[in-house]
Design a protein around this motif. Sequence first.
Motif, PDB file in Angstrom:
ATOM      1  N   ALA A   1      12.584  29.264  -3.548  1.00 13.89           N
ATOM      2  CA  ALA A   1      12.011  28.057  -4.149  1.00 13.89           C
ATOM      3  C   ALA A   1      11.176  27.324  -3.103  1.00 13.89           C
ATOM      4  N   THR A   2       9.971  27.816  -2.857  1.00  9.86           N
ATOM      5  CA  THR A   2       9.070  27.222  -1.878  1.00  9.86           C
ATOM      6  C   THR A   2       7.981  26.411  -2.578  1.00  9.86           C
ATOM      7  N   MET A   3       7.207  25.684  -1.807  1.00  9.63           N
ATOM      8  CA  MET A   3       6.146  24.862  -2.380  1.00  9.63           C
ATOM      9  C   MET A   3       5.129  25.695  -3.145  1.00  9.63           C
ATOM     10  N   GLN A   4       4.897  26.937  -2.688  1.00 10.08           N
ATOM     11  CA  GLN A   4       3.868  27.769  -3.300  1.00 10.08           C
ATOM     12  C   GLN A   4       4.321  28.402  -4.617  1.00 10.08           C
ATOM     13  N   ARG A   5       5.609  28.306  -4.931  1.00 12.50           N
ATOM     14  CA  ARG A   5       6.145  29.026  -6.095  1.00 12.50           C
ATOM     15  C   ARG A   5       5.666  28.450  -7.409  1.00 12.50           C
TER      16      ARG A   5
ATOM     17  N   ALA B   1       3.832   9.877 -10.128  1.00  9.58           N
ATOM     18  CA  ALA B   1       3.015  10.243 -11.286  1.00  9.58           C
ATOM     19  C   ALA B   1       2.697  11.733 -11.274  1.00  9.58           C
ATOM     20  N   THR B   2       2.372  12.270 -10.104  1.00  7.16           N
ATOM     21  CA  THR B   2       2.091  13.701  -9.978  1.00  7.16           C
ATOM     22  C   THR B   2       3.320  14.526 -10.324  1.00  7.16           C
ATOM     23  N   TYR B   3       4.467  14.101  -9.841  1.00  8.76           N
ATOM     24  CA  TYR B   3       5.705  14.840 -10.132  1.00  8.76           C
ATOM     25  C   TYR B   3       6.005  14.841 -11.627  1.00  8.76           C
ATOM     26  N   LEU B   4       5.847  13.691 -12.292  1.00 13.92           N
ATOM     27  CA  LEU B   4       6.137  13.618 -13.719  1.00 13.92           C
ATOM     28  C   LEU B   4       5.221  14.519 -14.534  1.00 13.92           C
ATOM     29  N   VAL B   5       4.000  14.701 -14.067  1.00 16.78           N
ATOM     30  CA  VAL B   5       3.067  15.599 -14.760  1.00 16.78           C
ATOM     31  C   VAL B   5       3.461  17.060 -14.542  1.00 16.78           C
ATOM     32  N   LEU B   6       3.899  17.406 -13.338  1.00 13.10           N
ATOM     33  CA  LEU B   6       4.135  18.803 -12.972  1.00 13.10           C
ATOM     34  C   LEU B   6       5.596  19.247 -13.087  1.00 13.10           C
TER      35      LEU B   6
ATOM     36  N   LEU C   1       7.651  22.730  -7.919  1.00  7.28           N
ATOM     37  CA  LEU C   1       8.180  22.744  -6.559  1.00  7.28           C
ATOM     38  C   LEU C   1       7.206  22.096  -5.575  1.00  7.28           C
ATOM     39  N   SER C   2       5.918  22.266  -5.805  1.00  5.97           N
ATOM     40  CA  SER C   2       4.934  21.600  -4.938  1.00  5.97           C
ATOM     41  C   SER C   2       5.095  20.083  -5.028  1.00  5.97           C
ATOM     42  N   ALA C   3       5.213  19.574  -6.263  1.00 12.48           N
ATOM     43  CA  ALA C   3       5.363  18.129  -6.442  1.00 12.48           C
ATOM     44  C   ALA C   3       6.704  17.642  -5.894  1.00 12.48           C
TER      45      ALA C   3
ATOM     46  N   THR D   1       0.828  -1.210   0.000  1.00 13.58           N
ATOM     47  CA  THR D   1       0.000   0.000   0.000  1.00 13.58           C
ATOM     48  C   THR D   1       0.862   1.260   0.000  1.00 13.58           C
ATOM     49  N   ASP D   2       1.987   1.215   0.703  1.00 14.90           N
ATOM     50  CA  ASP D   2       2.888   2.375   0.711  1.00 14.90           C
ATOM     51  C   ASP D   2       3.509   2.581  -0.668  1.00 14.90           C
ATOM     52  N   MET D   3       3.724   1.500  -1.384  1.00 16.84           N
ATOM     53  CA  MET D   3       4.240   1.600  -2.738  1.00 16.84           C
ATOM     54  C   MET D   3       3.245   2.330  -3.646  1.00 16.84           C
ATOM     55  N   LEU D   4       1.955   2.061  -3.426  1.00 18.29           N
ATOM     56  CA  LEU D   4       0.926   2.759  -4.206  1.00 18.29           C
ATOM     57  C   LEU D   4       0.947   4.257  -3.919  1.00 18.29           C
ATOM     58  N   LEU D   5       1.165   4.621  -2.648  1.00 21.30           N
ATOM     59  CA  LEU D   5       1.261   6.031  -2.287  1.00 21.30           C
ATOM     60  C   LEU D   5       2.387   6.706  -3.057  1.00 21.30           C
ATOM     61  N   PHE D   6       3.563   6.107  -3.049  1.00 25.89           N
ATOM     62  CA  PHE D   6       4.692   6.712  -3.750  1.00 25.89           C
ATOM     63  C   PHE D   6       4.483   6.702  -5.268  1.00 25.89           C
ATOM     64  N   ALA D   7       3.806   5.682  -5.786  1.00 30.79           N
ATOM     65  CA  ALA D   7       3.519   5.652  -7.221  1.00 30.79           C
ATOM     66  C   ALA D   7       2.666   6.853  -7.623  1.00 30.79           C
ATOM     67  N   CYS D   8       1.696   7.200  -6.794  1.00 31.14           N
ATOM     68  CA  CYS D   8       0.858   8.374  -7.069  1.00 31.14           C
ATOM     69  C   CYS D   8       1.683   9.657  -7.013  1.00 31.14           C
TER      70      CYS D   8
END
Length: 220
Positions: free
Chosen positions: A143-147, A60-65, A151-153, A50-57
């Motif tokens: 370079a913060t998460m909000q920038r 995927a989000t990072y690759l998109v952003l 950076l958020s991903a 289940t933790d692997m699924l979390l990191f997979a998501c």
Amino acid sequence: MAVVERELKRVVGRAHQEGPLQEDAGRDPLEYRDPHQAVKIFGFWLFLATDMLLFACLFATYLVLRTHTDGGPTARELFDIPGFMAETFLLLTSSFTGGLATLAMRRDRRNQVLGWLAVTMALGLGFLGLEIKEFAADVAVGATMQRSGFLSAFFTLVGTHGAHVTYGILWMLMVFIQVARRGLTTQTARKVFTVNLYWHFLDVVWVFIFTVVYLFGVVM
């Protein structure tokens, strides 16, 4: 007759000496000898899935952003090669020392288990120190998460892994204390095995972060 009796006693004595060793050689590892502990190990494998699924998501989000910088700093501008190489060296080395702790546990060498767990925790703390330093340097240049989406991903993915490492060190410390107090039993052996299994999982995740986030970031 006396010679025959001596030979018979010698053979029987050797059988008594070798029998338990052969029996021990065929036994399950210490952490699996109690069926209740074996079931808990199986349950932990399910948790890792289940933790692997979390990191997979998160990957995927990072690759998109990753390209959504909104005019802010890019990965190539931001990432410090010596810094993330040092982080990788520390964490992968800690995986090796964690494996040595498991090996010592299966050989019933309590002091070696404690020693290798201590080394593994020290390396993990070194990794966390470098990661915190990296994050602080990023924030210092704006370079913060909000920038940006990138950076958020980035902070979410790498920060989640860092949080897992922090939990792993605390968990390993608890196991260290229990082994020091109770010695190596089927229960403490199961805990040594699972905490190192968790630690190896985090190292595998970091290899993907190292490749997908850092290497691709400075090359592409």
